[in-house]
Design a protein around this motif. Sequence first.
Motif, PDB file in Angstrom:
ATOM      1  N   PHE A 385       0.823  -1.202   0.000  1.00 24.61           N
ATOM      2  CA  PHE A 385       0.000   0.000   0.000  1.00 24.61           C
ATOM      3  C   PHE A 385       0.862   1.258   0.000  1.00 24.61           C
ATOM      4  CE2 PHE A 385      -4.367  -1.382   1.905  1.00 24.61           C
ATOM      5  CZ  PHE A 385      -4.484  -2.332   0.911  1.00 24.61           C
ATOM      6  N   ASP A 386       2.126   1.127   0.346  1.00 29.24           N
ATOM      7  CA  ASP A 386       3.031   2.268   0.369  1.00 29.24           C
ATOM      8  C   ASP A 386       3.989   2.172  -0.813  1.00 29.24           C
ATOM      9  OD1 ASP A 386       6.057   1.468   1.438  1.00 29.24           O
ATOM     10  OD2 ASP A 386       4.495   0.022   1.973  1.00 29.24           O
ATOM     11  N   ALA A 387       4.640   3.303  -1.109  1.00 30.55           N
ATOM     12  CA  ALA A 387       5.619   3.331  -2.202  1.00 30.55           C
ATOM     13  C   ALA A 387       7.017   3.608  -1.654  1.00 30.55           C
ATOM     14  CB  ALA A 387       5.221   4.396  -3.228  1.00 30.55           C
ATOM     15  N   ASN A 388       7.250   3.225  -0.399  1.00 28.46           N
ATOM     16  CA  ASN A 388       8.523   3.536   0.253  1.00 28.46           C
ATOM     17  C   ASN A 388       9.563   2.437   0.135  1.00 28.46           C
ATOM     18  OD1 ASN A 388       7.463   5.995   1.112  1.00 28.46           O
ATOM     19  ND2 ASN A 388       6.629   5.104   2.982  1.00 28.46           N
ATOM     20  N   GLY A 389       9.211   1.330  -0.495  1.00 30.94           N
ATOM     21  CA  GLY A 389      10.179   0.249  -0.646  1.00 30.94           C
ATOM     22  C   GLY A 389      11.046   0.423  -1.877  1.00 30.94           C
ATOM     23  N   LYS A 390      12.007  -0.468  -2.033  1.00 27.63           N
ATOM     24  CA  LYS A 390      12.834  -0.464  -3.227  1.00 27.63           C
ATOM     25  C   LYS A 390      12.007  -0.969  -4.404  1.00 27.63           C
ATOM     26  CE  LYS A 390      17.004  -1.463  -0.543  1.00 27.63           C
ATOM     27  NZ  LYS A 390      18.093  -2.437  -0.310  1.00 27.63           N
ATOM     28  N   PRO A 391      12.360  -0.559  -5.631  1.00 25.30           N
ATOM     29  CA  PRO A 391      11.593  -1.009  -6.800  1.00 25.30           C
ATOM     30  C   PRO A 391      11.459  -2.525  -6.870  1.00 25.30           C
ATOM     31  CG  PRO A 391      13.098   0.737  -7.424  1.00 25.30           C
ATOM     32  CD  PRO A 391      13.418   0.387  -6.003  1.00 25.30           C
ATOM     33  N   THR A 392      12.482  -3.246  -6.417  1.00 25.83           N
ATOM     34  CA  THR A 392      12.420  -4.714  -6.491  1.00 25.83           C
ATOM     35  C   THR A 392      11.405  -5.278  -5.523  1.00 25.83           C
ATOM     36  OG1 THR A 392      14.259  -4.813  -4.927  1.00 25.83           O
ATOM     37  CG2 THR A 392      14.786  -4.994  -7.274  1.00 25.83           C
ATOM     38  N   ASP A 393      11.130  -4.561  -4.406  1.00 16.32           N
ATOM     39  CA  ASP A 393      10.180  -5.064  -3.419  1.00 16.32           C
ATOM     40  C   ASP A 393       8.784  -5.184  -4.014  1.00 16.32           C
ATOM     41  OD1 ASP A 393      12.191  -5.082  -1.592  1.00 16.32           O
ATOM     42  OD2 ASP A 393      11.664  -3.165  -0.687  1.00 16.32           O
ATOM     43  N   ALA A 394       8.397  -4.221  -4.853  1.00 13.62           N
ATOM     44  CA  ALA A 394       7.060  -4.216  -5.425  1.00 13.62           C
ATOM     45  C   ALA A 394       6.856  -5.372  -6.390  1.00 13.62           C
ATOM     46  CB  ALA A 394       6.801  -2.896  -6.135  1.00 13.62           C
ATOM     47  N   LYS A 395       7.938  -5.957  -6.843  1.00 14.31           N
ATOM     48  CA  LYS A 395       7.828  -7.050  -7.807  1.00 14.31           C
ATOM     49  C   LYS A 395       7.843  -8.414  -7.127  1.00 14.31           C
ATOM     50  CE  LYS A 395      10.203  -4.368 -11.374  1.00 14.31           C
ATOM     51  NZ  LYS A 395      11.387  -4.304 -12.274  1.00 14.31           N
ATOM     52  N   LYS A 523       0.269  -1.065  -8.924  1.00 13.14           N
ATOM     53  CA  LYS A 523       1.563  -0.524  -8.524  1.00 13.14           C
ATOM     54  C   LYS A 523       1.591  -0.248  -7.024  1.00 13.14           C
ATOM     55  CE  LYS A 523       2.406   1.741 -12.986  1.00 13.14           C
ATOM     56  NZ  LYS A 523       2.676   3.037 -13.663  1.00 13.14           N
ATOM     57  N   ALA A 524       2.760  -0.374  -6.454  1.00  7.04           N
ATOM     58  CA  ALA A 524       2.928  -0.100  -5.020  1.00  7.04           C
ATOM     59  C   ALA A 524       2.503   1.334  -4.725  1.00  7.04           C
ATOM     60  CB  ALA A 524       4.381  -0.316  -4.613  1.00  7.04           C
ATOM     61  N   GLY A 525       1.699   1.496  -3.689  1.00  4.12           N
ATOM     62  CA  GLY A 525       1.262   2.820  -3.270  1.00  4.12           C
ATOM     63  C   GLY A 525       0.063   3.351  -4.026  1.00  4.12           C
ATOM     64  N   ASP A 526      -0.419   2.625  -5.035  1.00  2.00           N
ATOM     65  CA  ASP A 526      -1.534   3.106  -5.855  1.00  2.00           C
ATOM     66  C   ASP A 526      -2.857   2.686  -5.229  1.00  2.00           C
ATOM     67  OD1 ASP A 526      -2.973   4.220  -7.901  1.00  2.00           O
ATOM     68  OD2 ASP A 526      -2.704   2.525  -9.277  1.00  2.00           O
ATOM     69  N   ILE A 527      -3.151   3.260  -4.082  1.00  2.34           N
ATOM     70  CA  ILE A 527      -4.388   2.938  -3.379  1.00  2.34           C
ATOM     71  C   ILE A 527      -5.440   4.005  -3.677  1.00  2.34           C
ATOM     72  CG2 ILE A 527      -3.308   1.609  -1.522  1.00  2.34           C
ATOM     73  CD1 ILE A 527      -3.280   4.067   0.193  1.00  2.34           C
ATOM     74  N   PRO A 528      -6.725   3.683  -3.559  1.00  2.00           N
ATOM     75  CA  PRO A 528      -7.785   4.652  -3.853  1.00  2.00           C
ATOM     76  C   PRO A 528      -7.671   5.906  -2.991  1.00  2.00           C
ATOM     77  CG  PRO A 528      -8.694   2.445  -3.697  1.00  2.00           C
ATOM     78  CD  PRO A 528      -7.267   2.348  -3.231  1.00  2.00           C
ATOM     79  N   ASP A 529      -8.063   7.037  -3.575  1.00  2.00           N
ATOM     80  CA  ASP A 529      -7.972   8.311  -2.857  1.00  2.00           C
ATOM     81  C   ASP A 529      -8.863   8.348  -1.626  1.00  2.00           C
ATOM     82  OD1 ASP A 529      -6.162   9.265  -4.721  1.00  2.00           O
ATOM     83  OD2 ASP A 529      -7.715  10.226  -5.960  1.00  2.00           O
ATOM     84  N   ASN A 530      -9.959   7.597  -1.645  1.00  2.00           N
ATOM     85  CA  ASN A 530     -10.903   7.646  -0.516  1.00  2.00           C
ATOM     86  C   ASN A 530     -10.681   6.513   0.479  1.00  2.00           C
ATOM     87  OD1 ASN A 530     -11.808   5.739  -2.364  1.00  2.00           O
ATOM     88  ND2 ASN A 530     -13.981   6.151  -2.021  1.00  2.00           N
ATOM     89  N   SER A 531      -9.429   6.080   0.611  1.00  2.00           N
ATOM     90  CA  SER A 531      -9.127   5.026   1.588  1.00  2.00           C
ATOM     91  C   SER A 531      -8.590   5.586   2.902  1.00  2.00           C
ATOM     92  CB  SER A 531      -8.112   4.038   1.010  1.00  2.00           C
ATOM     93  OG  SER A 531      -6.925   4.699   0.618  1.00  2.00           O
ATOM     94  N   ASP A 532      -8.481   6.921   3.017  1.00  2.00           N
ATOM     95  CA  ASP A 532      -8.071   7.583   4.263  1.00  2.00           C
ATOM     96  C   ASP A 532      -6.793   6.967   4.832  1.00  2.00           C
ATOM     97  OD1 ASP A 532      -8.317   9.515   6.230  1.00  2.00           O
ATOM     98  OD2 ASP A 532      -9.583   8.280   7.522  1.00  2.00           O
ATOM     99  N   ALA A 533      -5.763   6.904   4.005  1.00  2.00           N
ATOM    100  CA  ALA A 533      -4.521   6.214   4.379  1.00  2.00           C
ATOM    101  C   ALA A 533      -3.681   7.038   5.349  1.00  2.00           C
ATOM    102  CB  ALA A 533      -3.703   5.898   3.128  1.00  2.00           C
ATOM    103  N   ILE A 534      -3.080   6.343   6.323  1.00  2.00           N
ATOM    104  CA  ILE A 534      -2.134   6.956   7.266  1.00  2.00           C
ATOM    105  C   ILE A 534      -0.894   6.078   7.313  1.00  2.00           C
ATOM    106  CG2 ILE A 534      -1.709   7.671   9.645  1.00  2.00           C
ATOM    107  CD1 ILE A 534      -4.685   8.012  10.035  1.00  2.00           C
ATOM    108  N   ASN A 535       0.277   6.673   7.134  1.00  2.00           N
ATOM    109  CA  ASN A 535       1.530   5.931   7.196  1.00  2.00           C
ATOM    110  C   ASN A 535       1.973   5.782   8.644  1.00  2.00           C
ATOM    111  OD1 ASN A 535       4.771   5.994   7.139  1.00  2.00           O
ATOM    112  ND2 ASN A 535       4.012   5.029   5.275  1.00  2.00           N
TER     113      ASN A 535
END
Length: 551
Positions: A385-395, A523-535
Motif C-alpha cells: 500500500f506504500d511506495a517507500n520500498g525499493k523497486p524490487t520489493d514491489a515485484k 503498482k505499489a502505493g496506488d491505493i484509492p484516494d478515498n481510503s483515508d490512508a495513514i503511514n
Amino acid sequence: MTQSGLRGEGPAVEDTMPLAQHEKSTGGGGHGRRGGGGRGGRGAGGRPPKRRVLRWSATVLAVVILGTAGAGYLYYEHLNGNIQKGERSSGDSKAARSKANADGQTPLNILLIGSDSRNSDANIALGGSADNRGNPPLGDVQMLIHLAADRKSASVVSIPRDTRVDIPKCTDPKSGKTFQATNTIINESLAHGGAGCTLATWQNLTGVYIDHWMTIDFAGVVRMADAIGGVDVCVKQNVWDRSTALAHGGSGLKLTAGTHKVKGEQALQWLRTRHAWGSDLLRARAQHMYLNSMIRTLKAQSVFTDTGRLMDLAEAATKSLHVSEEIGTGKKLYDLSMQLKAVPTNRITMTTMPNVQDPQNRDHVVPDGNNAQKMWKLLRDDVPFDANGKPTDAKQGADGAKKTTQPSSPPAHADAQIGVTVQNGTRTAELAPVGHRATAISDELVQKGFTRATPDASTTPAVSDTVVRYPSAELKGDAERVATALGIPVGSVERSTDVSGVTLVVGADWREGSTYPKQKAPKAGDIPDNSDAINGADTKQCMDVYQPYRW
C-alpha cells in the motif's frame, strides 16, 4: 516466552558460585571414600581438587538450569492456558490460499476483531449496557492486517461496522446452531457463528484468504493498554465525548487540546469514541492513529529484548486475546509478533475500505465499487500500500506466478476431448452476476474446438479473479490449455479438490467480452484516494473534534 528464553539467566548462574567457593575453602573432597591423601596431593579418585571443584560446580549448575527450564516450561504452559481458541472459519467460504512468490514466501493475513461483549462484570463496567448481558457480541471493530510475503511491508484495512454485506451460511462451533445466509451490516457476523463467520464474510467480500483471526473485548483492551504503558494520541481541540442533544451516550473521553499518553480505561475510551469525531468512519482513523503510535512505542521501548517487559506483555496478551486455533500457543503468538516487529514503521499503511452511502439505508455504507475492488486486488496480489520500498520489493508479490503465460505441463488430451465446466462467478458485493455468462464463455470454447465445454447452471460462489481449476495432476496440462486458449494467465490455473474435472470460473474481472481482458498490473502505493490512508511513521496526525463535543 519460550523455554529457551528463560534458561541460564544471570541469577541462576550466580547462585552456584558460593557453593563452589565453599567446597574450595573446606579442602574439597576430604570426606571421599579414600580419604584426602591421594598420590601427589590429589583428592578422591586421583583427581586434582580444582577439577573436583569444577565438577561439583557443573553438577549444581546443571541442576539449577534444569530447574529454571522446568519453571520456564511451567510458565509457558501457564501462558498457553490463558489463551482462548476457536475454529478458523465457521462459514461457507472457499477463498484460495495465496500463492508463493519467486522466493517461496507467502503473505500472512490476520483479521483483528474488537468485540462489544457484555458477558462479564468487567466488560459491563467498562462498556455499560448491562441489559445486553448474555446477548451475542457484535464485531464493532474489524481490521485486516496483511503482512507481505517478503515481510518488508504491512497493510491494514478497516471495514466500518455499518457496512452492508453478504454474510454467508455459518454454523456456531460452540452451540452447533446454523445461521442462514443473509444480507445485513457486517458487525452482526460475529453473532452468526463467532469470529469464524466474520472471517468467512471477509473472505467472500475480498477474495483474500485469511490465515488467522484474533478478537479482543473491552477488558482486554484495557489490560493491553496498561501492559504497554501508554500510547500517545493527539486532539486539535478540547474533547469530551458525552451525551448531548444530538446523541445519547458517549465513551467519556475527556482531553485538552494537544498530545496525551492514554492507557487503561482512557485508551479504551479513545478507541470507542465516534460521536466526538463525527462518524464511525472517523473513529476508524482514530483507531489507526492509536495503532501506529502503539507500534512506534513498542519499537522505541525495545520491548522485544526486555525479558521483564516481554513477560508482562505476554501475560496481558494471552489473557486478552481469543485466537483461531492454529495460532493458539504462546510461542506462535510470539513468532507472529516478531514478524510484525520486523516491518519498518514507514512501510505500515492504515486504511479504511472505500465506501459510499447505502442506497437502502442512509445510516449504512456499502463498498465503493471499483475503488474497493482495486484495494482487494492489491491485497490478493500482495502489492504494498506504500511506495517507500525499493523497486524490487514491489515485484516480489505473491501474484508473480499469474504473469506466467507459458504452460508448465503438456495437455493430456486433444482440445475436443477436454471436458470443461464453465461457471458464472461474476457477482460482486455491489453488482448482480452477469446473466448467461457461463453459457457465453462455454460457447466461445466450443468455437475454439473445445466441443465438450458446457455451462453449469447451478449457483456459483462469486470470485474476484477468473480461475481455471483442475482436480488431479494429470489434468493440469488440460487446464492450462483451456486458459491459454482464452488468454487467461497460466498463473490463474490451480489445483482444487472442490472440482471433479477442468472447471473455468468466470470472475468479476471478466464481466464482458469473449477474450479475457488484459489486467493492468497494480503498482505499489496506488491505493484509492478515498481510503483515508495513514503511514505508520507519520507522527503529526491529530484528530479534529466535532464542534458539539468541544469544551
